[in-house]
Design a protein around this motif. Sequence first.
Motif, PDB file in Angstrom:
ATOM      1  N   ARG A 104       1.017  -0.985  -0.314  1.00 17.78           N
ATOM      2  CA  ARG A 104      -0.047  -0.104   0.536  1.00 17.78           C
ATOM      3  C   ARG A 104       0.906   1.188  -0.382  1.00 17.78           C
ATOM      4  N   ALA A 105       1.773   1.346   0.942  1.00 17.53           N
ATOM      5  CA  ALA A 105       3.676   2.483   0.933  1.00 17.53           C
ATOM      6  C   ALA A 105       3.446   3.021  -0.238  1.00 17.53           C
ATOM      7  N   ILE A 106       3.877   1.353  -1.492  1.00 24.02           N
ATOM      8  CA  ILE A 106       4.803   1.479  -2.410  1.00 24.02           C
ATOM      9  C   ILE A 106       3.654   2.056  -3.277  1.00 24.02           C
ATOM     10  N   ASP A 151       0.541   4.525  -2.953  1.00 26.07           N
ATOM     11  CA  ASP A 151       0.484   4.970  -2.804  1.00 26.07           C
ATOM     12  C   ASP A 151       1.221   5.761  -2.774  1.00 26.07           C
ATOM     13  N   GLY A 152       3.090   5.955  -3.332  1.00 30.75           N
ATOM     14  CA  GLY A 152       3.786   6.659  -3.439  1.00 30.75           C
ATOM     15  C   GLY A 152       4.508   6.612  -2.000  1.00 30.75           C
ATOM     16  N   ALA A 153       3.843   6.544  -1.038  1.00 31.80           N
ATOM     17  CA  ALA A 153       4.296   6.410  -0.018  1.00 31.80           C
ATOM     18  C   ALA A 153       6.125   6.410   0.210  1.00 31.80           C
ATOM     19  N   VAL A 154       6.359   5.542  -0.305  1.00 32.27           N
ATOM     20  CA  VAL A 154       7.736   5.272   0.123  1.00 32.27           C
ATOM     21  C   VAL A 154       7.792   4.216  -1.300  1.00 32.27           C
ATOM     22  N   GLY A 155       9.185   3.811  -1.670  1.00 30.06           N
ATOM     23  CA  GLY A 155       9.514   3.192  -2.769  1.00 30.06           C
ATOM     24  C   GLY A 155       9.996   2.006  -2.810  1.00 30.06           C
ATOM     25  N   TRP A 156      10.375   1.624  -4.030  1.00 34.05           N
ATOM     26  CA  TRP A 156      10.339   0.325  -3.613  1.00 34.05           C
ATOM     27  C   TRP A 156      12.581  -0.245  -2.777  1.00 34.05           C
ATOM     28  N   GLU A 157      12.966   0.799  -3.258  1.00 34.04           N
ATOM     29  CA  GLU A 157      13.980   0.680  -2.516  1.00 34.04           C
ATOM     30  C   GLU A 157      13.916   0.561  -1.101  1.00 34.04           C
ATOM     31  N   GLU A 158      13.767   2.168  -1.014  1.00 30.16           N
ATOM     32  CA  GLU A 158      13.000   1.966   0.953  1.00 30.16           C
ATOM     33  C   GLU A 158      12.779   0.192   1.557  1.00 30.16           C
ATOM     34  N   ALA A 159      11.477   0.396   0.133  1.00 29.69           N
ATOM     35  CA  ALA A 159      10.997  -0.871   1.504  1.00 29.69           C
ATOM     36  C   ALA A 159      12.022  -2.118   0.435  1.00 29.69           C
ATOM     37  N   LEU A 160      12.465  -2.510   0.162  1.00 27.68           N
ATOM     38  CA  LEU A 160      13.610  -3.338   0.140  1.00 27.68           C
ATOM     39  C   LEU A 160      14.618  -3.589   1.086  1.00 27.68           C
ATOM     40  N   LEU A 161      15.401  -2.565   1.377  1.00 30.71           N
ATOM     41  CA  LEU A 161      16.237  -2.041   2.067  1.00 30.71           C
ATOM     42  C   LEU A 161      15.628  -2.270   4.169  1.00 30.71           C
ATOM     43  N   SER A 162      14.248  -2.210   3.832  1.00 32.25           N
ATOM     44  CA  SER A 162      13.382  -2.019   5.174  1.00 32.25           C
ATOM     45  C   SER A 162      13.663  -3.864   5.821  1.00 32.25           C
ATOM     46  N   MET A 163      14.493  -4.341   4.805  1.00 37.72           N
ATOM     47  CA  MET A 163      14.228  -6.218   4.839  1.00 37.72           C
ATOM     48  C   MET A 163      12.891  -6.521   5.609  1.00 37.72           C
TER      49      MET A 163
END
Length: 508
Positions: free
Chosen positions: A383-385, A387-399
């Motif tokens: 949902r965050a991706i 909606d543009g709240a985060v990108g895939w890179e930030e989501a991947l870095l979150s582990m």
Amino acid sequence: MNPGPDDGPACLPAPGTIRHLGHAGFVVAHAGVSLLIDPWFHPAFLGAWFPFPDNRELLPEVLAGGYDLLYLSHLHEDHFDERVLARLDRGITVVLPRYRSKSLVKRMSALGFHEQVVLGHRESFTPAPGLTLTMLLDTSHKEDSGLLVDLDGYRFLDLNDCNTPLGELPGDIDLLSAQFSGAMWYPNAYAYPEETQRKKTAEVRSDLFDTLVRKVRLTGARAYLPSAGPPVFLDPELARYNDRDETIFPLWDVFADDFAAACPRVRVIEAAPGDDLGAPTGPVAHWRTEAYLSAYRDRREAEWRAYAEREFEPVAPAELDAYLARLQSWNKRFLGDWRKDVRLTSDGGSWSVRLGRIAGDIVFEEEPVDPAYTIEVPQRVLRAIVDGAVGWEEALLSMRLGLARDPDVFDLTLMSLLRYGEHPAQTMQMVRERESAAHGESIERCGVRMQRFCPHAGEDLSHADVATGVLECPRHHWKWRLDTGECVAGGTVPLRVEPAAGPDASDR
């Protein structure tokens, strides 16, 4: 502190000149000018990363600092702490790298920081006599930067996690601050058998160390400050990534002896948050204890719990379809005739997605296709991706995501579409890099005429090692056969090679 044979005060800055804030944060004071660098205090990447050790006690002092200049290296949240930036004086002059996407400039303008000095690669700014700042960029499609701070001849190079081409690093450095720990989801977020995971982790750690040693040697650094990681993961769901022996997030202790052997004349400065680098106190042993980590987790419980408590609406297939179609439509030239089957799994559901060839050609099937990649992404992250709240890179870095691939081969186009697709200026730079690989500058190595710059991320292959007919890029350690150009490790992108002209061609 781990002194070398030439240990002495000469390699340290004057007392009161450079103060470490933890991670990649610094305060520099010189010639009547104060400079704040990459302050990070709050959780990053969907509440996953926290500074290690805890540096929050410094936050009130930093907010009250009254700085003349602020340098931000890039948009990753462990360098771009928006909660801190929102509380700084908007009259501060911001020193920013000139990126193709202009994303950093736009973000700072949106936050109300309009006094900006924007510098390109190797461009300098002198805010006062005796203080010069020189910008260093990762000149590939990636948007990272470092800063050379010259203090009346004392040269402090803050590379954080930037990979400026090795051949363009400055020399005669007194103090180098650079990353040694990993800051990536590979391989630890991938579904590998235990022994395979252990082997791949060891390879990545070895490559990180090799890259660090090269940077130290090429810059001629007299002192080195381990920085820009590792973070700590306080959410119990991510606690496994705090295993400093089995992940790509080690502490400096792991590398200390090998570094002393590889760079015996370089003084290592291990600084605590708040340390004056002119008289550093060094690390505190109890940081490494489970008791310290447990207490830290308790102090920040509301912050790491916020991720799971945030309300959200699940992403419907039509929404994902529209999102992926838009992403592809922005990157048509980059994608070309590429095509990939991907499975997205999310909270028990499974979608098969066909990407590429025709932008918007996305297929959701009841019977999944045979995917080359599987990405497990929680619905709240998806949902965050979308909606543009985060990108895939930030989501991947979150582990917080899991990945698998079969065959186990890195797909540069897929991962670049996800990581950079929201900023087409970056993917267009990748197109230019491909064209340069095919027709650009060449060098000769071991009787082979080959492209000079790595087709993955543009590193100068003049610095690459060659052994048993295989060339290894010194940046991400991809490998190619020199006789055929076939990529045999790292990815699938070939290297342009041909026999060198003349029978006496040699390595040069």
